[in-house]
Design an enzyme around this catalytic site. Structure first.
Site, PDB file in Angstrom:
ATOM      1  N   ARG A 243       0.851  -1.189   0.000  1.00 44.41           N
ATOM      2  CA  ARG A 243       0.000   0.000   0.000  1.00 44.41           C
ATOM      3  C   ARG A 243       0.887   1.238   0.000  1.00 44.41           C
ATOM      4  O   ARG A 243       1.875   1.304   0.738  1.00 44.41           O
ATOM      5  CB  ARG A 243      -0.925   0.024   1.231  1.00 44.41           C
ATOM      6  N   GLU A 271      -3.994   7.127  -5.990  1.00 49.43           N
ATOM      7  CA  GLU A 271      -3.979   6.496  -7.315  1.00 49.43           C
ATOM      8  C   GLU A 271      -5.253   6.813  -8.089  1.00 49.43           C
ATOM      9  O   GLU A 271      -6.349   6.610  -7.534  1.00 49.43           O
ATOM     10  CB  GLU A 271      -3.814   4.973  -7.152  1.00 49.43           C
ATOM     11  N   HIS A 290       0.378   0.047 -10.235  1.00 50.59           N
ATOM     12  CA  HIS A 290      -0.484  -0.842  -9.442  1.00 50.59           C
ATOM     13  C   HIS A 290      -0.985  -2.026 -10.280  1.00 50.59           C
ATOM     14  O   HIS A 290      -2.190  -2.293 -10.365  1.00 50.59           O
ATOM     15  CB  HIS A 290      -1.676  -0.074  -8.862  1.00 50.59           C
TER      16      HIS A 290
END
Length: 323
Positions: A243, A271, A290
């Site tokens: 994270r 994000e 990601h």
């Protein structure tokens, strides 16, 4: 049965087998959904599937027919759990669908920094090898992983997979878990040969490579900050596929730009990131958007588990329920 997917594009852009889901009822899938559009799109749905689209108290109050929310991820912070429970809505998640995929990305970043493959590939294609006086050339030091120390913060399914790959490379592995690392040695999980528990600060000081695999909680928010970064070896490599909030990004950017450390991250604090995120312009860092979770195989497994969760709910057998 009406099933609405609020943000299905990242999970299934069209390459997955979703016949099992389609067999459960009328499935309406939206690539993305704005918060203000949720009530209209979810009206009449008994089952709602979401990945990152937030479902807050006000939104849920406008969906009286809703009985089930399936989060298409492991983290469930996008759902107001208290509100869902008050309305009698079952909430499930999908744990453990892709540890191999994430571990693979960890080593993609590690190998990027140890082999400088992208740098050399670009140079060869720009003609540098053709102009070389020798049969080979190097533009940056290459490093063997054998004998290096890998430090893992967190030792769940992903951390364990990363550790096993590290052992195959001949690395030494140190592990710290806030939930287990402080326990008396007799209560600790038995570890394979080549892997040892270590106190947090000791692990930071010994690790040539530090990889984060812990959840983001109040205790781990900005766990990696100016103080903890200062404890790391000069030239050490920090990997984060967990994270973004685990890292104080301004502090890391300062350490990277000073040439003290290197980093490879798959996650950022926000994000998509703001254009002025300090890591986007920092030196000595590789960033992937990601996607550690997003191999086709891992996404299919995620979808299959999500369907199994719904099937169990419909049969009155709750699995992976989080509220």
């Amino acid at each position: 049965m009406k099933i609405v997917i609020l943000d299905g594009f990242t999970l299934n852009p069209g390459d997955l087998d979703d016949r099992a889901l389609q067999s459960l009822g009328e499935v309406i899938s939206h690539d993305r959904t704005r918060v203000e559009s949720i009530p209209a799109r979810a009206r009449g749905a008994q089952i709602l599937l979401t990945n990152k689209t937030p479902l807050g108290r006000e939104t849920l109050a406008r969906l009286p027919e809703l009985s089930y929310i399936g989060v298409l991820a492991t983290g469930t912070n996008v759902v107001d759990m208290a509100a869902a429970s008050e309305q009698g809505i079952c909430v499930t998640n999908v744990p453990g669908y892709g540890p191999d995929a994430v571990a693979q990305m960890v080593f993609a970043h590690i190998l990027h920094h140890s082999q400088s493959l992208a740098l050399h590939d670009s140079a060869v294609k720009a003609g540098a090898w053709s102009r070389s006086a020798d049969f080979c050339f190097t533009l940056a030091p290459l490093q063997s992983l054998k004998g290096k120390t890998l430090g893992l913060i967190g030792y769940g399914a992903i951390g364990q997979r990363v550790a096993s790959i590290a052992l195959a490379f001949g690395m030494r592995v140190l592990v710290h878990s806030r939930s287990l690392g402080g326990e008396p040695s007799g209560k600790r999980q038995a570890l394979p040969e080549g892997i040892a528990w270590a106190p947090f600060e000791s692990l930071l000081a010994q690790a040539d490579i530090l990889s984060l695999h812990c959840p983001l909680t109040r205790e781990t928010d900005k766990l990696i900050n100016a103080g903890t970064l200062a404890l790391m070896k000069p030239g050490a490599l920090l990997i984060n596929t967990a994270r973004g909030g685990l890292i104080d990004e301004a502090a890391l950017a300062a350490a990277l730009n000073a040439g003290r450390l290197r980093a490879g991250v798959d996650v950022l604090s926000t994000e998509p990131p703001a254009a002025d995120n300090p890591l986007l312009s920092a030196a000595n860092i590789s960033i992937s958007p990601h996607i550690a979770w997003a191999t086709r195989e891992a996404r299919q497994n995620l979808l299959d588990i999500a369907v199994a969760n719904i099937q169990a709910f419909l049969a009155g057998k709750g699995i992976n329920r989080v509220n």
